[in-house]
Design a protein around this motif. Structure first.
Motif, PDB file in Angstrom:
ATOM      1  N   VAL A 102       0.831  -1.199   0.000  1.00  0.00           N
ATOM      2  CA  VAL A 102       0.000   0.000   0.000  1.00  0.00           C
ATOM      3  C   VAL A 102       0.870   1.254   0.000  1.00  0.00           C
ATOM      4  O   VAL A 102       0.554   2.237  -0.666  1.00  0.00           O
ATOM      5  CB  VAL A 102      -0.962  -0.008   1.215  1.00  0.00           C
ATOM      6  N   THR A 103       1.982   1.230   0.713  1.00  0.00           N
ATOM      7  CA  THR A 103       2.854   2.400   0.744  1.00  0.00           C
ATOM      8  C   THR A 103       3.401   2.706  -0.647  1.00  0.00           C
ATOM      9  O   THR A 103       3.549   3.868  -1.014  1.00  0.00           O
ATOM     10  CB  THR A 103       4.009   2.216   1.736  1.00  0.00           C
ATOM     11  N   ASP A 106       0.622   4.609  -2.657  1.00  0.00           N
ATOM     12  CA  ASP A 106       0.475   6.035  -2.359  1.00  0.00           C
ATOM     13  C   ASP A 106       1.470   6.865  -3.166  1.00  0.00           C
ATOM     14  O   ASP A 106       1.104   7.853  -3.795  1.00  0.00           O
ATOM     15  CB  ASP A 106       0.675   6.305  -0.867  1.00  0.00           C
ATOM     16  N   TYR A 107       2.718   6.468  -3.145  1.00  0.00           N
ATOM     17  CA  TYR A 107       3.762   7.183  -3.881  1.00  0.00           C
ATOM     18  C   TYR A 107       3.523   7.107  -5.389  1.00  0.00           C
ATOM     19  O   TYR A 107       3.585   8.111  -6.092  1.00  0.00           O
ATOM     20  CB  TYR A 107       5.136   6.611  -3.520  1.00  0.00           C
ATOM     21  N   PHE A 109       0.793   6.508  -7.025  1.00  0.00           N
ATOM     22  CA  PHE A 109      -0.423   7.222  -7.414  1.00  0.00           C
ATOM     23  C   PHE A 109      -0.116   8.699  -7.652  1.00  0.00           C
ATOM     24  O   PHE A 109      -0.552   9.283  -8.638  1.00  0.00           O
ATOM     25  CB  PHE A 109      -1.492   7.040  -6.330  1.00  0.00           C
ATOM     26  N   GLN A 110       0.661   9.288  -6.750  1.00  0.00           N
ATOM     27  CA  GLN A 110       1.040  10.689  -6.909  1.00  0.00           C
ATOM     28  C   GLN A 110       1.920  10.883  -8.142  1.00  0.00           C
ATOM     29  O   GLN A 110       1.718  11.818  -8.926  1.00  0.00           O
ATOM     30  CB  GLN A 110       1.784  11.178  -5.666  1.00  0.00           C
TER      31      GLN A 110
END
Length: 174
Positions: A102-103, A106-107, A109-110
């Motif tokens: 998941v971490t 997040d990165y 996705f940005q």
């Protein structure tokens, strides 16, 4: 039958060192794409263990068999600068990224949003790491090697040998 347009993708990373997780993503991307350009990022800010030329050499050596087995053209090219610029330069329509957790999402996705804004014509292809590779990272491989641990199950043999050689601290009596 009309000629099909070759699907080309870029898989970027520092590959310091190349791991079994990287090779898993490369193998799976090679089954989808006709041409895969592995972009080895200069990224001096990360303080790489291997110089750029050696990382390129190791990735080439470790991916030759994947190219032969899949019939996909695999090129290994050093690059610096914007990823979308590199993708355009090599004629890629797709950027391949691996996701472990998941971490990572997040990165990624940005970064995907930023890349999409810079060039909406380049698609992103996210591949989830296989179950046996989802925890492997180059950073952990280097740390384990520095501390004398066994990295055999995380990297291919040539990369293992070179990593151990690079982190080995000689005894004063040697």
């Amino acid at each position: 039958m009309a000629d099909r347009i070759a699907r080309a993708g870029v898989y970027p990373g520092t590959f310091d060192p190349v791991t079994n997780g990287h090779l898993d993503i490369i193998n799976r991307a090679a089954r989808i794409l006709d041409r895969l350009v592995i972009g080895v990022a200069m990224n001096i800010g990360k303080g790489p263990l291997f110089p750029l030329e050696e990382r390129v050499e190791l990735v080439r050596a470790e991916t030759d068999s994947i190219a032969q087995r899949t019939g996909t053209i695999i090129e290994v090219v050093p690059f610096e600068g914007l990823l979308v610029g590199f993708a355009r330069e090599v004629g890629a329509q797709v950027i391949v990224r691996g996701l472990r957790a998941v971490t990572d999402f997040d990165y990624e996705f940005q970064m995907a949003g930023m890349n999409r804004r810079l060039d909406p014509e380049i698609e992103l292809l996210f591949l989830m790491a296989s179950e046996g590779n989802h925890f492997i990272s180059s950073r952990f491989v280097k740390e384990i090697a520095r501390l004398g641990g066994d990295i055999t199950s995380f990297v291919p043999r040539l990369t293992r040998d070179r990593t151990i050689e690079r982190v080995r601290v000689p005894n004063p009596g040697e």
